[in-house]
Design a protein around this motif. Structure first.
Motif, PDB file in Angstrom:
ATOM      1  N   VAL A  93       0.706  -1.411  -0.034  1.00  0.00           N
ATOM      2  CA  VAL A  93       0.076  -0.008  -0.048  1.00  0.00           C
ATOM      3  C   VAL A  93       1.039   1.087   0.051  1.00  0.00           C
ATOM      4  O   VAL A  93       1.740   1.371   0.714  1.00  0.00           O
ATOM      5  N   ARG A  94       0.447   2.114  -0.871  1.00  0.00           N
ATOM      6  CA  ARG A  94       1.293   3.409  -0.952  1.00  0.00           C
ATOM      7  C   ARG A  94       0.696   4.403   0.043  1.00  0.00           C
ATOM      8  O   ARG A  94      -0.423   4.663   0.015  1.00  0.00           O
ATOM      9  N   ILE A  95       1.625   5.040   0.696  1.00  0.00           N
ATOM     10  CA  ILE A  95       0.968   6.212   1.652  1.00  0.00           C
ATOM     11  C   ILE A  95       1.400   7.662   1.079  1.00  0.00           C
ATOM     12  O   ILE A  95       2.704   7.888   0.660  1.00  0.00           O
ATOM     13  N   LEU A  96       0.228   8.427   1.065  1.00  0.00           N
ATOM     14  CA  LEU A  96       0.212   9.586   0.256  1.00  0.00           C
ATOM     15  C   LEU A  96      -0.036  10.827   0.955  1.00  0.00           C
ATOM     16  O   LEU A  96      -0.833  10.785   1.694  1.00  0.00           O
ATOM     17  N   LEU A  97       1.002  11.798   1.026  1.00  0.00           N
ATOM     18  CA  LEU A  97       0.944  13.249   1.540  1.00  0.00           C
ATOM     19  C   LEU A  97       0.156  13.750   0.750  1.00  0.00           C
ATOM     20  O   LEU A  97       0.380  14.145  -0.517  1.00  0.00           O
ATOM     21  N   GLU A  98      -1.015  14.399   1.078  1.00  0.00           N
ATOM     22  CA  GLU A  98      -2.019  15.131   0.495  1.00  0.00           C
ATOM     23  C   GLU A  98      -1.311  16.643   0.356  1.00  0.00           C
ATOM     24  O   GLU A  98      -1.087  17.369   1.466  1.00  0.00           O
ATOM     25  N   THR A  99      -1.711  17.332  -0.603  1.00  0.00           N
ATOM     26  CA  THR A  99      -1.320  18.901  -0.676  1.00  0.00           C
ATOM     27  C   THR A  99      -2.291  19.230   0.106  1.00  0.00           C
ATOM     28  O   THR A  99      -3.629  19.561  -0.479  1.00  0.00           O
ATOM     29  N   HIS A 100      -2.210  20.055   1.306  1.00  0.00           N
ATOM     30  CA  HIS A 100      -3.380  20.315   2.153  1.00  0.00           C
ATOM     31  C   HIS A 100      -2.656  21.026   3.163  1.00  0.00           C
ATOM     32  O   HIS A 100      -1.381  20.940   3.522  1.00  0.00           O
ATOM     33  N   ASP A 101      -3.552  22.051   3.924  1.00  0.00           N
ATOM     34  CA  ASP A 101      -3.156  22.679   5.037  1.00  0.00           C
ATOM     35  C   ASP A 101      -1.724  23.356   5.013  1.00  0.00           C
ATOM     36  O   ASP A 101      -1.296  24.113   4.196  1.00  0.00           O
ATOM     37  N   SER A 102      -0.777  23.023   5.915  1.00  0.00           N
ATOM     38  CA  SER A 102       0.525  23.721   5.758  1.00  0.00           C
ATOM     39  C   SER A 102       1.418  23.426   4.830  1.00  0.00           C
ATOM     40  O   SER A 102       2.461  24.058   4.684  1.00  0.00           O
ATOM     41  N   HIS A 103       1.259  22.344   3.992  1.00  0.00           N
ATOM     42  CA  HIS A 103       1.901  22.010   2.686  1.00  0.00           C
ATOM     43  C   HIS A 103       0.996  21.789   1.530  1.00  0.00           C
ATOM     44  O   HIS A 103       0.670  20.604   1.070  1.00  0.00           O
ATOM     45  N   ARG A 104       0.450  22.979   1.284  1.00  0.00           N
ATOM     46  CA  ARG A 104      -0.704  22.773   0.272  1.00  0.00           C
ATOM     47  C   ARG A 104      -0.238  22.916  -1.189  1.00  0.00           C
ATOM     48  O   ARG A 104      -1.101  22.619  -2.199  1.00  0.00           O
ATOM     49  N   THR A 105       0.846  22.909  -1.404  1.00  0.00           N
ATOM     50  CA  THR A 105       1.448  23.224  -2.880  1.00  0.00           C
ATOM     51  C   THR A 105       2.513  21.913  -3.120  1.00  0.00           C
ATOM     52  O   THR A 105       2.960  21.267  -1.996  1.00  0.00           O
ATOM     53  N   GLY A 154       4.324   8.565  -1.350  1.00  0.00           N
ATOM     54  CA  GLY A 154       4.075   9.695  -2.368  1.00  0.00           C
ATOM     55  C   GLY A 154       3.117  10.720  -2.245  1.00  0.00           C
ATOM     56  O   GLY A 154       3.239  11.192  -0.992  1.00  0.00           O
ATOM     57  N   ALA A 155       2.444  11.262  -3.329  1.00  0.00           N
ATOM     58  CA  ALA A 155       1.946  12.530  -3.054  1.00  0.00           C
ATOM     59  C   ALA A 155       0.236  12.284  -3.753  1.00  0.00           C
ATOM     60  O   ALA A 155       0.066  11.566  -4.549  1.00  0.00           O
ATOM     61  N   LEU A 156      -0.679  12.949  -3.012  1.00  0.00           N
ATOM     62  CA  LEU A 156      -1.966  13.005  -3.360  1.00  0.00           C
ATOM     63  C   LEU A 156      -2.221  14.398  -3.798  1.00  0.00           C
ATOM     64  O   LEU A 156      -2.013  15.214  -2.973  1.00  0.00           O
ATOM     65  N   TRP A 157      -2.392  14.798  -5.163  1.00  0.00           N
ATOM     66  CA  TRP A 157      -2.639  16.280  -5.574  1.00  0.00           C
ATOM     67  C   TRP A 157      -4.155  16.519  -5.535  1.00  0.00           C
ATOM     68  O   TRP A 157      -4.878  16.021  -6.070  1.00  0.00           O
ATOM     69  N   ASP A 158      -4.343  17.421  -4.366  1.00  0.00           N
ATOM     70  CA  ASP A 158      -5.440  18.064  -4.287  1.00  0.00           C
ATOM     71  C   ASP A 158      -5.534  19.365  -4.879  1.00  0.00           C
ATOM     72  O   ASP A 158      -4.906  20.253  -4.550  1.00  0.00           O
ATOM     73  N   VAL A 159      -6.374  19.518  -5.947  1.00  0.00           N
ATOM     74  CA  VAL A 159      -6.293  20.681  -7.045  1.00  0.00           C
ATOM     75  C   VAL A 159      -6.839  21.930  -6.346  1.00  0.00           C
ATOM     76  O   VAL A 159      -6.248  23.027  -6.750  1.00  0.00           O
ATOM     77  N   MET A 160      -7.774  21.871  -5.416  1.00  0.00           N
ATOM     78  CA  MET A 160      -8.009  23.175  -4.852  1.00  0.00           C
ATOM     79  C   MET A 160      -6.840  23.677  -4.041  1.00  0.00           C
ATOM     80  O   MET A 160      -6.738  24.875  -4.071  1.00  0.00           O
ATOM     81  N   HIS A 161      -6.326  23.015  -3.360  1.00  0.00           N
ATOM     82  CA  HIS A 161      -5.347  23.474  -2.308  1.00  0.00           C
ATOM     83  C   HIS A 161      -4.057  23.896  -2.890  1.00  0.00           C
ATOM     84  O   HIS A 161      -3.358  24.894  -2.796  1.00  0.00           O
ATOM     85  N   THR A 162      -3.529  23.256  -4.306  1.00  0.00           N
ATOM     86  CA  THR A 162      -2.540  23.883  -4.890  1.00  0.00           C
ATOM     87  C   THR A 162      -2.818  25.182  -5.576  1.00  0.00           C
ATOM     88  O   THR A 162      -2.149  26.010  -5.636  1.00  0.00           O
ATOM     89  N   TRP A 163      -4.064  25.364  -5.986  1.00  0.00           N
ATOM     90  CA  TRP A 163      -4.651  26.418  -6.637  1.00  0.00           C
ATOM     91  C   TRP A 163      -4.529  27.728  -5.694  1.00  0.00           C
ATOM     92  O   TRP A 163      -4.068  28.579  -5.799  1.00  0.00           O
ATOM     93  N   LEU A 164      -5.329  27.266  -4.317  1.00  0.00           N
ATOM     94  CA  LEU A 164      -5.222  28.264  -3.288  1.00  0.00           C
ATOM     95  C   LEU A 164      -3.696  28.766  -2.878  1.00  0.00           C
ATOM     96  O   LEU A 164      -3.598  29.817  -2.312  1.00  0.00           O
ATOM     97  N   THR A 196       2.708  22.296 -10.263  1.00  0.00           N
ATOM     98  CA  THR A 196       2.308  21.286  -9.302  1.00  0.00           C
ATOM     99  C   THR A 196       2.931  19.723 -10.060  1.00  0.00           C
ATOM    100  O   THR A 196       3.714  18.949  -9.184  1.00  0.00           O
ATOM    101  N   TYR A 197       2.412  19.606 -11.183  1.00  0.00           N
ATOM    102  CA  TYR A 197       2.637  18.425 -11.945  1.00  0.00           C
ATOM    103  C   TYR A 197       4.156  18.136 -12.017  1.00  0.00           C
ATOM    104  O   TYR A 197       4.698  17.063 -11.258  1.00  0.00           O
ATOM    105  N   ALA A 198       4.974  19.220 -12.174  1.00  0.00           N
ATOM    106  CA  ALA A 198       6.381  18.907 -12.429  1.00  0.00           C
ATOM    107  C   ALA A 198       7.036  18.746 -10.868  1.00  0.00           C
ATOM    108  O   ALA A 198       7.976  17.769 -11.082  1.00  0.00           O
ATOM    109  N   ALA A 199       6.551  19.256  -9.805  1.00  0.00           N
ATOM    110  CA  ALA A 199       6.979  18.717  -8.505  1.00  0.00           C
ATOM    111  C   ALA A 199       6.632  17.524  -8.098  1.00  0.00           C
ATOM    112  O   ALA A 199       7.512  16.688  -7.391  1.00  0.00           O
ATOM    113  N   LEU A 200       5.543  17.139  -8.347  1.00  0.00           N
ATOM    114  CA  LEU A 200       4.827  15.947  -7.725  1.00  0.00           C
ATOM    115  C   LEU A 200       5.091  14.737  -8.793  1.00  0.00           C
ATOM    116  O   LEU A 200       4.854  13.612  -8.258  1.00  0.00           O
TER     117      LEU A 200
END
Length: 266
Positions: A135-147, A164-174, A182-186
């Motif tokens: 199982v992969r554990i994913l850090l979501e782009t959220h709260d303190s690390h939203r980008t 890995g990473a979970l890309w939440d498109v709202m938080h990266t936009w905010l 975002t894609y280049a980073a993640l």
């Protein structure tokens, strides 16, 4: 790409009814919110877990991921956070899910480098558990690390394929980040993408996909251009916005909208 939706959009709905929605509206997977107020959570016993897994298999729907609430950058002792993550990983394994979602949750009063190090240490510690369970554990782009740029400060030092990473498109936009950035980073770490729509930065009440201002077409375009073929998961935050329209009536139109964006980006 394949489509899923989160049970955050149908709070408390029994698994049987969730699966009926997925099959009726053409979704290939479901992200299960793992909270005690939901039918599926780490407190479930072995028999109940087996029943849930069997229901999903019989319906031909995947358990995409377990959306947990562990905060990997939060201050305090490591042990409780590690235990929470391991419980989520075990639940995901027992249900046949590919992913576990965790949050950053850093204390803004701490230097970012200190919070990054805490998160990287914890993710690195459980990455071997994740590998053993498949199982992969994913850090979501959220709260303190939203980008994506913020998330990579944690994931880079971890350097493990099962973290890995979970890309939440709202938080990266905010956070002021463009989808291409975002894609280049993640990209080396990307597990899946959470899509949604909102009216504005000030009003984040969930809207039908395509009815708001989030750059969904740009997100899909950059994913398509790079040949990414993973999951798009609609996280409709009905649980936090009771006045929002019920999700079930929006599901088919939402899937059609995503399919249209994919066709346009092809």
């Amino acid at each position: 790409m394949r489509y899923a939706f989160s049970t955050l959009g149908v709070p408390g709905l029994p698994v049987t009814d969730v699966l009926a929605l997925a099959t009726a509206h053409g979704y290939h997977g479901v992200e299960l919110r793992a909270h005690p107020e939901e039918p599926v959570h780490p407190g479930l016993g072995p028999a109940a877990r087996a029943d849930v897994a069997a229901e999903f298999k019989a319906a031909g729907v995947e358990v995409l991921g377990i959306a947990g609430y562990a905060r990997v950058a939060a201050p305090g002792e490591d042990a409780p956070v590690l235990d929470e993550m391991r419980q989520l990983l075990q639940l995901a394994h027992d249900l046949g899910a590919s992913f576990v979602r965790v949050f950053p949750g850093a204390d803004p009063a701490l230097p970012s480098a200190e919070s990054d190090a805490i998160a990287a240490r914890r993710l690195g510690t459980v990455a071997e558990d994740a590998s053993a369970l498949g199982v992969r554990i994913l850090l979501e782009t959220h709260d303190s690390h939203r980008t994506g740029a913020a998330a990579i400060r944690v994931l880079g030092p971890v350097g493990h394929r099962m973290a890995g990473a979970l890309w939440d498109v709202m938080h990266t936009w905010l956070g002021g980040e463009q989808p291409a950035e975002t894609y280049a980073a993640l990209a080396p770490h990307l597990g899946y993408v959470q899509v949604k729509d909102i009216a504005s930065a000030e009003d984040t009440t969930p809207l039908p996909l395509g009815a708001g201002i989030l750059p969904l077409s740009d997100c899909v375009e950059v994913l398509s251009r790079h040949g990414w073929d993973g999951w798009l998961c609609w996280e409709y935050e009905k649980r936090w916005y009771e006045a929002a329209a019920p999700l079930p009536g929006l599901l088919t139109a939402g899937r059609h909208h995503l399919a249209r964006l994919l066709n346009e980006s092809a």
